[in-house]
Design a protein around this motif. Structure first.
Motif, PDB file in Angstrom:
ATOM      1  N   SER A   1      33.105  28.286  25.590  1.00 31.34           N
ATOM      2  CA  SER A   1      31.761  28.806  25.843  1.00 31.34           C
ATOM      3  C   SER A   1      30.722  28.094  24.997  1.00 31.34           C
ATOM      4  O   SER A   1      30.858  27.970  23.784  1.00 31.34           O
ATOM      5  CB  SER A   1      31.723  30.310  25.532  1.00 31.34           C
TER       6      SER A   1
ATOM      7  N   ARG B   1      31.206  25.708  32.487  1.00 32.09           N
ATOM      8  CA  ARG B   1      32.356  26.288  33.174  1.00 32.09           C
ATOM      9  C   ARG B   1      31.863  26.856  34.500  1.00 32.09           C
ATOM     10  O   ARG B   1      31.024  27.745  34.513  1.00 32.09           O
ATOM     11  CB  ARG B   1      32.990  27.395  32.320  1.00 32.09           C
TER      12      ARG B   1
ATOM     13  N   SER C   1      32.791  32.555  33.176  1.00 29.44           N
ATOM     14  CA  SER C   1      32.214  31.249  33.481  1.00 29.44           C
ATOM     15  C   SER C   1      30.698  31.283  33.339  1.00 29.44           C
ATOM     16  O   SER C   1      30.079  32.344  33.297  1.00 29.44           O
ATOM     17  CB  SER C   1      32.598  30.814  34.903  1.00 29.44           C
ATOM     18  N   ASP C   2      30.094  30.100  33.282  1.00 31.46           N
ATOM     19  CA  ASP C   2      28.636  30.003  33.176  1.00 31.46           C
ATOM     20  C   ASP C   2      27.967  30.218  34.533  1.00 31.46           C
ATOM     21  O   ASP C   2      26.917  30.854  34.627  1.00 31.46           O
ATOM     22  CB  ASP C   2      28.241  28.629  32.629  1.00 31.46           C
TER      23      ASP C   2
ATOM     24  N   LYS D   1      38.770  30.033  27.670  1.00 35.06           N
ATOM     25  CA  LYS D   1      37.420  30.011  28.216  1.00 35.06           C
ATOM     26  C   LYS D   1      36.386  30.432  27.181  1.00 35.06           C
ATOM     27  O   LYS D   1      35.272  29.889  27.142  1.00 35.06           O
ATOM     28  CB  LYS D   1      37.336  30.914  29.450  1.00 35.06           C
TER      29      LYS D   1
ATOM     30  N   GLU E   1      36.604  25.559  38.528  1.00 34.91           N
ATOM     31  CA  GLU E   1      37.701  26.417  38.975  1.00 34.91           C
ATOM     32  C   GLU E   1      37.529  26.726  40.456  1.00 34.91           C
ATOM     33  O   GLU E   1      36.491  27.270  40.856  1.00 34.91           O
ATOM     34  CB  GLU E   1      37.701  27.729  38.198  1.00 34.91           C
TER      35      GLU E   1
ATOM     36  N   TYR F   1      41.697  23.571  29.959  1.00 36.70           N
ATOM     37  CA  TYR F   1      40.478  23.848  29.193  1.00 36.70           C
ATOM     38  C   TYR F   1      40.503  23.145  27.837  1.00 36.70           C
ATOM     39  O   TYR F   1      39.481  22.602  27.381  1.00 36.70           O
ATOM     40  CB  TYR F   1      40.292  25.355  29.018  1.00 36.70           C
TER      41      TYR F   1
ATOM     42  N   THR G   1      28.920  31.083  38.729  1.00 33.89           N
ATOM     43  CA  THR G   1      29.928  31.491  39.696  1.00 33.89           C
ATOM     44  C   THR G   1      29.359  31.389  41.107  1.00 33.89           C
ATOM     45  O   THR G   1      28.295  31.926  41.394  1.00 33.89           O
ATOM     46  CB  THR G   1      30.395  32.933  39.431  1.00 33.89           C
TER      47      THR G   1
ATOM     48  N   SER H   1      38.147  36.778  34.553  1.00 34.69           N
ATOM     49  CA  SER H   1      38.091  35.365  34.182  1.00 34.69           C
ATOM     50  C   SER H   1      36.873  34.681  34.799  1.00 34.69           C
ATOM     51  O   SER H   1      36.175  33.898  34.139  1.00 34.69           O
ATOM     52  CB  SER H   1      39.369  34.651  34.624  1.00 34.69           C
ATOM     53  N   ALA H   2      36.594  34.982  36.073  1.00 34.83           N
ATOM     54  CA  ALA H   2      35.445  34.370  36.741  1.00 34.83           C
ATOM     55  C   ALA H   2      34.138  34.727  36.047  1.00 34.83           C
ATOM     56  O   ALA H   2      33.210  33.920  35.971  1.00 34.83           O
ATOM     57  CB  ALA H   2      35.400  34.809  38.208  1.00 34.83           C
TER      58      ALA H   2
ATOM     59  N   SER I   1      32.933  28.506  38.208  1.00 42.89           N
ATOM     60  CA  SER I   1      33.944  29.147  39.050  1.00 42.89           C
ATOM     61  C   SER I   1      33.444  29.198  40.482  1.00 42.89           C
ATOM     62  O   SER I   1      32.302  29.582  40.727  1.00 42.89           O
ATOM     63  CB  SER I   1      34.234  30.576  38.573  1.00 42.89           C
TER      64      SER I   1
END
Length: 459
Positions: free
Chosen positions: A128, A133, A152-153, A124, A98, A86, A155, A148-149, A135
């Motif tokens: 941002s 990002r 992300s922006d 992460k 990811e 990252y 998924t 963590s997932a 996932s």
């Protein structure tokens, strides 16, 4: 939880990137923990392949967890590799992808593994609004990895093999996985925890490539404009009939009818997603069939507006809203949710274009990217309504005595409603006051939106 997969961690990367473009980083890194005889266990690359490659001529950083190496569990060095990736991506100004397939925390490494989770979270958070990002849940994604997932922006999840959970279904009081699989793609999509559900691994990787081609590399650049094969002047035949089907309306508007909807299973009263207009990437927010604002719909739209604003993506809204969801549970949260959505639209600096496709009533209309909270351009489809409330409801409030005293109350109500509708509810009335910039034919919506992109210098 099963972690079986048809592709290996490396095969997923090679399928995703352009041919022969992946460069691995840290391939020799492995655990240093010796507790519980860990020195006797081989963990190649510490269970995660990290590096960079090219997707459709765009630089991306990627990690793919290797389920064959201690189930892809996150230990100290595994986490350090991800956090370091990252940091490199932020410096390079490139997205991170990811590919998640992980049993969770590596228990043998205890507090060192926990510290690693913290490093991933911090990396992460720092990324941002700086780089996209993404996932993709290819297998198991549980516990702290699920957290963590959610940082992300966007998924995605493989419907067949993806499992997203904090607590496994069997660990929930009164539940068994046979009763309700809370880790399933459908359950998590309905909860709003995944943006895109795909039918296979291959579809997940294909969708990621499509997203990378749409998104800017970082917050300091615009998404590369594509040479659109679609006609900028294409007429949308029968567009007025899609006022209650926002996803289909946006598909009709998009270049080559390619609209990527996000969080389709959550807050269905609102539709959000990405598309191109004459080659320019835009974010779309639209009211769907129920024509009301709900808490979930507002939350979904609010997050999406902030995402678009972070990455300089213009926002197009299709407004068709009568009011608010009228349910007991909504009263606990709807005011705050609408306030937050209003704040998101009002504070966004990107070009904002609103098209009123049907009805636009009350403060719900005001919150939907109206001129009053900063829309740069407001268009209305011919026949659209803009007003404080529906004409019949307004007439009942304003003319209650006259209506109740009439011989034929039904006829009196209809007459007063018609009078109010003509005076206060037409888009023309709003246009005369400067609240609507132009009234257009439904078939010309795409053309006028493209004109707006050109006016704002996006093309």
């Amino acid at each position: 939880m099963s972690n079986s997969a048809s592709m290996s961690a490396r095969e997923r990367i090679e399928t995703l990137v352009d041919a022969n473009s992946f460069v691995e980083i840290g391939g020799l890194i492995t655990k240093r923990n010796t507790d519980f005889n860990m020195q006797e266990k081989a963990v190649p690359a510490d269970g995660v392949i990290t590096g960079y490659g090219i997707v459709d001529s765009n630089l991306v950083y990627i990690y793919s967890q290797d389920v064959t190496a201690m189930n892809g569990s996150v230990g100290e060095m595994h986490a350090k590799k991800i956090a370091s990736l990252y940091e490199m991506a932020v410096k390079a100004g490139a997205p991170v992808i990811e590919l998640v397939d992980c049993a969770g925390i590596r228990v043998q490494e205890a507090v060192d593994a926990l510290a690693g989770f913290g490093e991933i979270y911090m990396a992460k958070v720092k990324a941002s609004g700086v780089i996209p990002r993404i996932s993709a849940i290819m297998g198991s994604c549980g516990g702290g990895v699920a957290v963590s997932a959610q940082l992300s922006d966007i998924t995605l999840i493989d419907e067949q093999k993806g499992q997203l959970f904090v607590n496994s279904p069997n660990a929930l009081a009164g539940n068994r996985i046979e009763k309700c699989d809370t880790s399933s793609a459908s359950f998590q999509a309905e909860a709003g925890n995944v943006d895109i559900v795909c039918g296979s691994e291959a579809e997940v990787l294909e969708k990621i490539r499509a997203l990378i081609s749409l998104l800017p590399a970082n917050s300091g650049t615009q998404a590369a404009a594509d040479d659109a094969a679609d006609d900028a002047n294409r007429v949308l035949t029968g567009f007025e009939g899609y006022a209650a089907d926002a996803a289909e309306a946006l598909t009709q508007i998009a270049d080559n009818s390619q609209f990527i909807e996000l969080k389709a299973g959550f807050g269905s009263e609102m539709v959000t997603g990405l598309m191109r207009l004459d080659g320019v990437t835009v974010g779309a927010v639209a009211n769907s069939a129920d024509a009301v604002l709900s808490t979930d719909g507002c939350r979904k739209a609010e997050q999406f507006v902030y995402f678009c604003d972070s990455f300089g993506i213009p926002i197009v809204t299709l407004t068709n809203v009568k009011g608010y969801a009228a349910e007991m549970k909504e009263e606990k949260s709807i005011a705050r949710a609408v306030a937050d959505l209003t704040y998101a639209f009002a504070s966004a600096d990107v070009p904002k274009i609103n098209v009123i496709t049907g009805e636009a009533y009350g403060s719900a209309y005001v919150a939907m990217n109206s001129k009053h909270i900063g829309a740069d351009l407001v268009l209305a489809v011919k026949g659209a309504k803009v007003g404080v409330m529906e004409a019949k409801a307004a007439a009942q409030i304003m003319c209650e005595d006259e209506i109740s005293g009439a011989g034929d109350t039904k006829k009196a109500l209809e007459e007063k409603a018609e009078e109010f509708d003509k005076m206060q509810c037409s888009a023309e009335t709003a246009a005369r006051r400067g609240y609507v910039d132009n009234i257009i034919e439904g078939g010309e919506v795409r053309k006028h939106l493209i004109y707006a992109m050109q006016m704002f210098g996006m093309r």
